[in-house]
Design a protein around this motif. Structure first.
Motif, PDB file in Angstrom:
ATOM      1  N   ARG A 261      47.977  33.483 -78.365  1.00  0.00           N
ATOM      2  CA  ARG A 261      47.469  32.672 -77.242  1.00  0.00           C
ATOM      3  C   ARG A 261      48.335  32.847 -75.999  1.00  0.00           C
ATOM      4  N   VAL A 262      49.653  32.718 -76.156  1.00  0.00           N
ATOM      5  CA  VAL A 262      50.514  32.794 -74.972  1.00  0.00           C
ATOM      6  C   VAL A 262      50.591  34.229 -74.456  1.00  0.00           C
ATOM      7  N   ARG A 263      50.605  35.200 -75.355  1.00  0.00           N
ATOM      8  CA  ARG A 263      50.629  36.597 -74.898  1.00  0.00           C
ATOM      9  C   ARG A 263      49.358  36.948 -74.122  1.00  0.00           C
ATOM     10  N   ASN A 264      48.214  36.511 -74.651  1.00  0.00           N
ATOM     11  CA  ASN A 264      46.957  36.819 -73.961  1.00  0.00           C
ATOM     12  C   ASN A 264      46.935  36.224 -72.561  1.00  0.00           C
ATOM     13  N   LEU A 265      47.403  34.995 -72.435  1.00  0.00           N
ATOM     14  CA  LEU A 265      47.406  34.357 -71.120  1.00  0.00           C
ATOM     15  C   LEU A 265      48.322  35.106 -70.163  1.00  0.00           C
ATOM     16  N   LEU A 266      49.502  35.501 -70.634  1.00  0.00           N
ATOM     17  CA  LEU A 266      50.412  36.252 -69.772  1.00  0.00           C
ATOM     18  C   LEU A 266      49.819  37.613 -69.398  1.00  0.00           C
ATOM     19  N   ALA A 267      49.125  38.239 -70.352  1.00  0.00           N
ATOM     20  CA  ALA A 267      48.496  39.534 -70.053  1.00  0.00           C
ATOM     21  C   ALA A 267      47.410  39.372 -68.995  1.00  0.00           C
ATOM     22  N   LEU A 268      46.619  38.310 -69.078  1.00  0.00           N
ATOM     23  CA  LEU A 268      45.580  38.063 -68.081  1.00  0.00           C
ATOM     24  C   LEU A 268      46.187  37.862 -66.696  1.00  0.00           C
ATOM     25  N   HIS A 269      47.282  37.138 -66.633  1.00  0.00           N
ATOM     26  CA  HIS A 269      47.948  36.943 -65.342  1.00  0.00           C
ATOM     27  C   HIS A 269      48.517  38.263 -64.822  1.00  0.00           C
ATOM     28  N   ALA A 270      49.035  39.082 -65.723  1.00  0.00           N
ATOM     29  CA  ALA A 270      49.584  40.369 -65.296  1.00  0.00           C
ATOM     30  C   ALA A 270      48.515  41.239 -64.643  1.00  0.00           C
ATOM     31  N   VAL A 271      47.268  41.106 -65.118  1.00  0.00           N
ATOM     32  CA  VAL A 271      46.175  41.935 -64.603  1.00  0.00           C
ATOM     33  C   VAL A 271      45.507  41.301 -63.386  1.00  0.00           C
ATOM     34  N   HIS A 272      45.322  39.974 -63.391  1.00  0.00           N
ATOM     35  CA  HIS A 272      44.484  39.329 -62.380  1.00  0.00           C
ATOM     36  C   HIS A 272      45.245  38.568 -61.295  1.00  0.00           C
ATOM     37  N   SER A 273      46.488  38.195 -61.544  1.00  0.00           N
ATOM     38  CA  SER A 273      47.166  37.297 -60.612  1.00  0.00           C
ATOM     39  C   SER A 273      47.505  37.984 -59.282  1.00  0.00           C
ATOM     40  N   PRO A 274      47.197  37.330 -58.158  1.00  0.00           N
ATOM     41  CA  PRO A 274      47.600  37.872 -56.857  1.00  0.00           C
ATOM     42  C   PRO A 274      49.049  37.528 -56.501  1.00  0.00           C
ATOM     43  N   ASN A 275      49.669  36.651 -57.292  1.00  0.00           N
ATOM     44  CA  ASN A 275      51.035  36.205 -56.998  1.00  0.00           C
ATOM     45  C   ASN A 275      51.762  35.981 -58.322  1.00  0.00           C
ATOM     46  N   ARG A 276      52.538  36.957 -58.749  1.00  0.00           N
ATOM     47  CA  ARG A 276      53.157  36.885 -60.073  1.00  0.00           C
ATOM     48  C   ARG A 276      54.275  35.855 -60.153  1.00  0.00           C
ATOM     49  N   VAL A 277      54.959  35.611 -59.063  1.00  0.00           N
ATOM     50  CA  VAL A 277      55.993  34.565 -59.078  1.00  0.00           C
ATOM     51  C   VAL A 277      55.342  33.211 -59.320  1.00  0.00           C
ATOM     52  N   ARG A 278      54.249  32.944 -58.612  1.00  0.00           N
ATOM     53  CA  ARG A 278      53.526  31.687 -58.830  1.00  0.00           C
ATOM     54  C   ARG A 278      53.003  31.614 -60.262  1.00  0.00           C
ATOM     55  N   SER A 279      52.484  32.725 -60.780  1.00  0.00           N
ATOM     56  CA  SER A 279      51.999  32.745 -62.153  1.00  0.00           C
ATOM     57  C   SER A 279      53.113  32.457 -63.142  1.00  0.00           C
ATOM     58  N   ALA A 280      54.289  33.037 -62.906  1.00  0.00           N
ATOM     59  CA  ALA A 280      55.421  32.806 -63.804  1.00  0.00           C
ATOM     60  C   ALA A 280      55.788  31.324 -63.843  1.00  0.00           C
ATOM     61  N   LEU A 281      55.818  30.690 -62.681  1.00  0.00           N
ATOM     62  CA  LEU A 281      56.175  29.272 -62.622  1.00  0.00           C
ATOM     63  C   LEU A 281      55.102  28.409 -63.286  1.00  0.00           C
ATOM     64  N   ARG A 282      53.825  28.737 -63.044  1.00  0.00           N
ATOM     65  CA  ARG A 282      52.729  27.960 -63.654  1.00  0.00           C
ATOM     66  C   ARG A 282      52.737  28.099 -65.172  1.00  0.00           C
ATOM     67  N   CYS A 283      52.906  29.322 -65.650  1.00  0.00           N
ATOM     68  CA  CYS A 283      52.900  29.543 -67.094  1.00  0.00           C
ATOM     69  C   CYS A 283      54.111  28.888 -67.759  1.00  0.00           C
ATOM     70  N   ALA A 284      55.262  28.991 -67.133  1.00  0.00           N
ATOM     71  CA  ALA A 284      56.460  28.359 -67.694  1.00  0.00           C
ATOM     72  C   ALA A 284      56.279  26.846 -67.786  1.00  0.00           C
ATOM     73  N   ALA A 285      55.714  26.244 -66.744  1.00  0.00           N
ATOM     74  CA  ALA A 285      55.483  24.797 -66.765  1.00  0.00           C
ATOM     75  C   ALA A 285      54.486  24.419 -67.859  1.00  0.00           C
ATOM     76  N   SER A 286      53.420  25.206 -68.008  1.00  0.00           N
ATOM     77  CA  SER A 286      52.417  24.926 -69.033  1.00  0.00           C
ATOM     78  C   SER A 286      53.006  25.074 -70.435  1.00  0.00           C
ATOM     79  N   PHE A 287      53.723  26.160 -70.676  1.00  0.00           N
ATOM     80  CA  PHE A 287      54.301  26.377 -72.005  1.00  0.00           C
ATOM     81  C   PHE A 287      55.339  25.303 -72.322  1.00  0.00           C
ATOM     82  N   GLY A 288      56.120  24.895 -71.305  1.00  0.00           N
ATOM     83  CA  GLY A 288      57.095  23.827 -71.518  1.00  0.00           C
ATOM     84  C   GLY A 288      56.417  22.510 -71.892  1.00  0.00           C
ATOM     85  N   LYS A 289      55.291  22.227 -71.229  1.00  0.00           N
ATOM     86  CA  LYS A 289      54.554  20.996 -71.548  1.00  0.00           C
ATOM     87  C   LYS A 289      54.073  21.025 -72.994  1.00  0.00           C
TER      88      LYS A 289
END
Length: 348
Positions: A261-289
């Motif tokens: 689940r977490v790998r797939n989400l990170l892979a999707l962000h790697a392909v689709h995200s226009p801002n990887r720094v923002r994606s990193a912060l969003r994913c880290a916050a979600s996984f921490g929650k």
């Protein structure tokens, strides 16, 4: 305005579920114009012959397209089925989803009222049997007591499809439904579970399912419905009943499933995200929650190894690899990783 609808089903070694799914679909008060089945089974021809024989009379006025899978993978099979569909609307269902008798009629009523094509997807509601028409159906009332305490309700609200998915851009529009359908019993939907998916085919052909998620395609439905929301609104028609027979036969461990689940989400962000720094912060916050939530949930369910907590902690550690390491041909790298780690199930 009258629209046509196609039922598409992707299946793999489960003819016992498939036959009941077809029985419910062909028994609709508004029948499909065609049924497209993409079968990844080794004995797909035997399955096809069984379905042809079981519903011989129905195939006189409903077109059956039954083909082997080009690739044994849910996302590939769904795209293959989509490419074979010809109707205005597609019901893309799992092979263990049984439609209530009037479900298609209710869903199609929404699409046909939406003359300006403002709605991209309509979903029904997972509802327990028996399969009664909406006009006779009653829904379970909320139970009282500890089982529906405010704490439990809060936990459940944090574990929805929308909560698990971290969007690449703006969230799904949850504003009022289009004026053309406000006279119907519909309301805005967030992301749509893949088992109860219906959509306008013309939008889906531009979006499709991401074939980056090849095995154990967790998040494929969130990703699909999120990208479909860029074409139009997502709505729920709660009177359209869908019964999930729950044919999940996965033997994968909880840690493995949530790691995927977490790998797939990170892979999707790697392909689709226009801002990887923002994606990193969003994913880290979600996984921490979710780490915090599952400390309580794993403990309450006596999972003393805390498998879900460990999976989300692993996800945080993997953020730099997926989003910032200079990986040449990321898509091939991730598909190869899935092949090595998860592809054994599809080779049996």
């Amino acid at each position: 305005m009258t629209l046509s609808w196609t039922l598409t089903i992707c299946t793999y070694n489960r003819p016992h579920f498939l036959v009941e799914t077809l029985r419910c679909a062909l028994g609709q008060t508004r029948r499909p114009s065609e049924v497209v089945i993409v079968d990844a089974s080794d004995d797909w021809e035997d399955n096809r012959d069984q379905m042809v024989s079981e519903f011989t009379a129905d195939w006189q006025d409903v077109t059956l397209v039954y083909v082997p899978a080009d690739v044994r993978s849910l996302t590939f099979q769904r795209n293959q089925a989509l490419g074979l569909a010809t109707s205005d609307i597609v019901f893309s269902l799992d092979d263990d989803i049984y439609l209530y008798p009037d479900a298609a009629e209710i869903v199609m009523r929404v699409y046909e009222a939406d003359a300006d094509d403002e709605i991209a997807m309509v979903t029904g509601q997972f509802t327990p049997g028996p399969y009664e028409p909406a006009r006779k159906r009653t829904y379970p009332t909320a139970k009282t007591g500890a089982s529906t305490s405010k704490l439990r309700q809060w936990f459940e609200s944090q574990l929805t499809l929308d909560s698990h998915f971290v969007p690449y851009g703006d969230p799904v529009d949850m504003g009022p439904v289009p004026a053309s359908v406000q006279h119907l019993n519909v309301f805005p939907s967030g992301l749509v579970n893949g088992g109860r998916t219906t959509f306008r085919r013309k939008f889906a052909t531009e979006s499709g399912w991401t074939e980056l998620l090849r095995y154990y395609a967790t998040h494929e439905d969130s990703d699909f419905s999120y990208r479909m929301s860029q074409f139009g609104r997502l709505v729920v028609a709660p009177d359209a009943g869908f019964f999930h027979a729950d044919g999940n036969d996965s033997k994968a461990s909880r840690f493995r499933i949530n790691t995927i689940r977490v790998r797939n989400l990170l892979a999707l962000h790697a392909v689709h995200s226009p801002n990887r720094v923002r994606s990193a912060l969003r994913c880290a916050a979600s996984f921490g929650k979710f780490m915090g939530l599952y400390v309580a949930i794993d403990a309450a369910q006596k999972r003393i190894s805390f498998p879900t907590v460990r999976a989300y902690a692993y996800g945080i550690a993997q953020i730099p690899v997926f989003l910032f390491f200079p990986i040449r041909n990321f898509k091939k790298w991730y598909i190869d990783m899935q092949e090595r780690m998860y592809g054994d199930r599809y080779k049996s």
